[in-house]
Write a protein that holds these residues in place. Structure first.
Motif, PDB file in Angstrom:
ATOM      1  N   GLN A   4     -54.125 -11.174  34.417  1.00 14.19           N
ATOM      2  CA  GLN A   4     -53.939 -10.000  35.225  1.00 14.19           C
ATOM      3  C   GLN A   4     -52.737  -9.970  36.064  1.00 14.19           C
ATOM      4  N   ILE A   5     -52.092 -11.155  36.277  1.00 12.20           N
ATOM      5  CA  ILE A   5     -50.943 -11.077  37.124  1.00 12.20           C
ATOM      6  C   ILE A   5     -49.870 -10.599  36.098  1.00 12.20           C
ATOM      7  N   THR A   7     -49.823  -8.477  33.647  1.00 13.44           N
ATOM      8  CA  THR A   7     -50.192  -7.372  33.323  1.00 13.44           C
ATOM      9  C   THR A   7     -49.593  -6.542  34.680  1.00 13.44           C
ATOM     10  N   TYR A   8     -49.836  -6.928  35.812  1.00 16.09           N
ATOM     11  CA  TYR A   8     -49.279  -6.291  36.861  1.00 16.09           C
ATOM     12  C   TYR A   8     -47.973  -6.457  37.025  1.00 16.09           C
ATOM     13  N   LEU A   9     -47.304  -7.291  36.702  1.00 19.71           N
ATOM     14  CA  LEU A   9     -45.835  -7.465  37.076  1.00 19.71           C
ATOM     15  C   LEU A   9     -45.393  -6.679  35.856  1.00 19.71           C
ATOM     16  N   GLU A  10     -45.692  -6.650  34.732  1.00 15.89           N
ATOM     17  CA  GLU A  10     -44.917  -5.682  33.823  1.00 15.89           C
ATOM     18  C   GLU A  10     -45.263  -4.198  34.191  1.00 15.89           C
ATOM     19  N   SER A  11     -45.887  -3.881  34.972  1.00 18.07           N
ATOM     20  CA  SER A  11     -46.301  -2.505  35.458  1.00 18.07           C
ATOM     21  C   SER A  11     -45.167  -1.895  36.592  1.00 18.07           C
ATOM     22  N   ILE A  12     -44.479  -2.797  37.299  1.00 16.19           N
ATOM     23  CA  ILE A  12     -44.022  -2.786  38.343  1.00 16.19           C
ATOM     24  C   ILE A  12     -42.381  -2.853  38.255  1.00 16.19           C
ATOM     25  N   ALA A  17     -41.032  -7.289  41.196  1.00 21.70           N
ATOM     26  CA  ALA A  17     -41.708  -8.426  40.525  1.00 21.70           C
ATOM     27  C   ALA A  17     -40.816  -9.728  40.899  1.00 21.70           C
ATOM     28  N   TYR A  20     -41.703 -10.660  44.452  1.00 19.86           N
ATOM     29  CA  TYR A  20     -43.062 -11.188  44.712  1.00 19.86           C
ATOM     30  C   TYR A  20     -43.390 -12.619  43.768  1.00 19.86           C
TER      31      TYR A  20
END
Length: 274
Positions: A4-5, A7-12, A17, A20
């Protein structure tokens, strides 16, 4: 959770990223430093084992997360293919060599009269913090550069690999925070002051991380050099600082096994996630 982490980092935004990720590594430094509120001292064998672990993580990360991708993404064959990694590696070590000669600092297990860099009347605690700060510059840079490389679409640079690197650096930052805070506490500083100085040593990581990601996105051809630069800087720190700190007492075998453990953990995470 890790998926999940990723996937999230790929989207920002990759710079966000990187910020963070390096805030996470800074946070683990602060968590380690916070142990000063609960413990009055630290066993030397534990400290040397933790420092050995730190060295193992840094050496494994230098190859698996930085040098190997730098070589893979370089053009050409044979010796030509390794030139960017070799040049970047040398420049990274040279950069830390220069900082080591100029910036006043004191390694953790060393006496005050053994301080390095430009001579200064600064207090021992300040010199200790500066030593770890010097140590953290290439770590933050490495994370940022890798996130920038992912965004730029370079083969060999993956979000999973960048996350693995951030986790590995965070894990070895935990004992670093404690290793700075506890000596200060023993010298009479309050718990609060010891904690503040301990966590402050890693504040440079988010700064270096953001600069690294921005530089790669702005000047994409430098990525192989930048990855190797971070690796060279980290290896310089391990050989010049971390390993000597673990060899000044009778717990050298414990430090060595800590090094082996850190190397295995970082290697495993990079291969599994990268």
């Amino acid at each position: 959770m890790i998926d999940q982490i990723i996937t999230y980092l790929e989207s920002i935004n990759p710079i966000l990223a990187a910020l963070y990720a390096t805030l996470f590594t800074w946070g683990l430094t602060a968590l380690g430093a916070s142990l000063v509120f609960f413990f009055k001292g630290m066993n030397r064998a534990v400290l040397d084992g933790m420092l050995g672990f730190t060295g193992g993580v840094m050496v494994a990360a230098s190859f698996w997360s930085l040098l190997n991708p730098a070589i893979e993404m370089s053009a050409g064959e044979g010796f030509v293919k390794v030139i960017p990694a070799a040049v970047g590696f040398f420049l990274g070590a040279l950069f830390l060599f220069g900082l080591d000669k100029v910036l006043p600092h004191l390694h953790i297990n060393f006496r005050t009269e053994e301080a390095e860099g430009v001579k200064t009347p600064w207090h021992r605690t300040t010199l200790l913090v500066l030593a770890i700060t010097l140590h953290n510059i290439p770590e933050g840079l490495a994370v940022g550069v890798l996130f920038g490389g992912v965004a730029a679409g370079f083969d060999g640079a993956t979000i999973g690999g960048a996350v693995a690197l951030a986790i590995g650096i965070g894990l070895q930052n935990f004992p670093e925070g404690f290793a700075v805070a506890m000596p200060m506490r023993r010298q009479g500083a309050s718990r609060r002051k010891s904690f503040m100085y301990g966590q402050l040593s890693a504040i440079v990581e988010p700064i270096a991380g953001v600069l690294g990601a921005w530089a790669v996105l702005t000047f994409e051809p430098i990525l192989p050099y930048a990855l190797a630069f971070a690796a060279g800087a980290m290896i310089f720190v391990v050989v010049e600082e971390v390993i000597p700190e673990t060899q000044r007492d009778k717990y050298t075998d414990i430090a060595t096994m800590g090094f082996i453990g850190g190397f295995i953990i970082m290697m495993s995470m990079d291969v599994a996630l990268g």
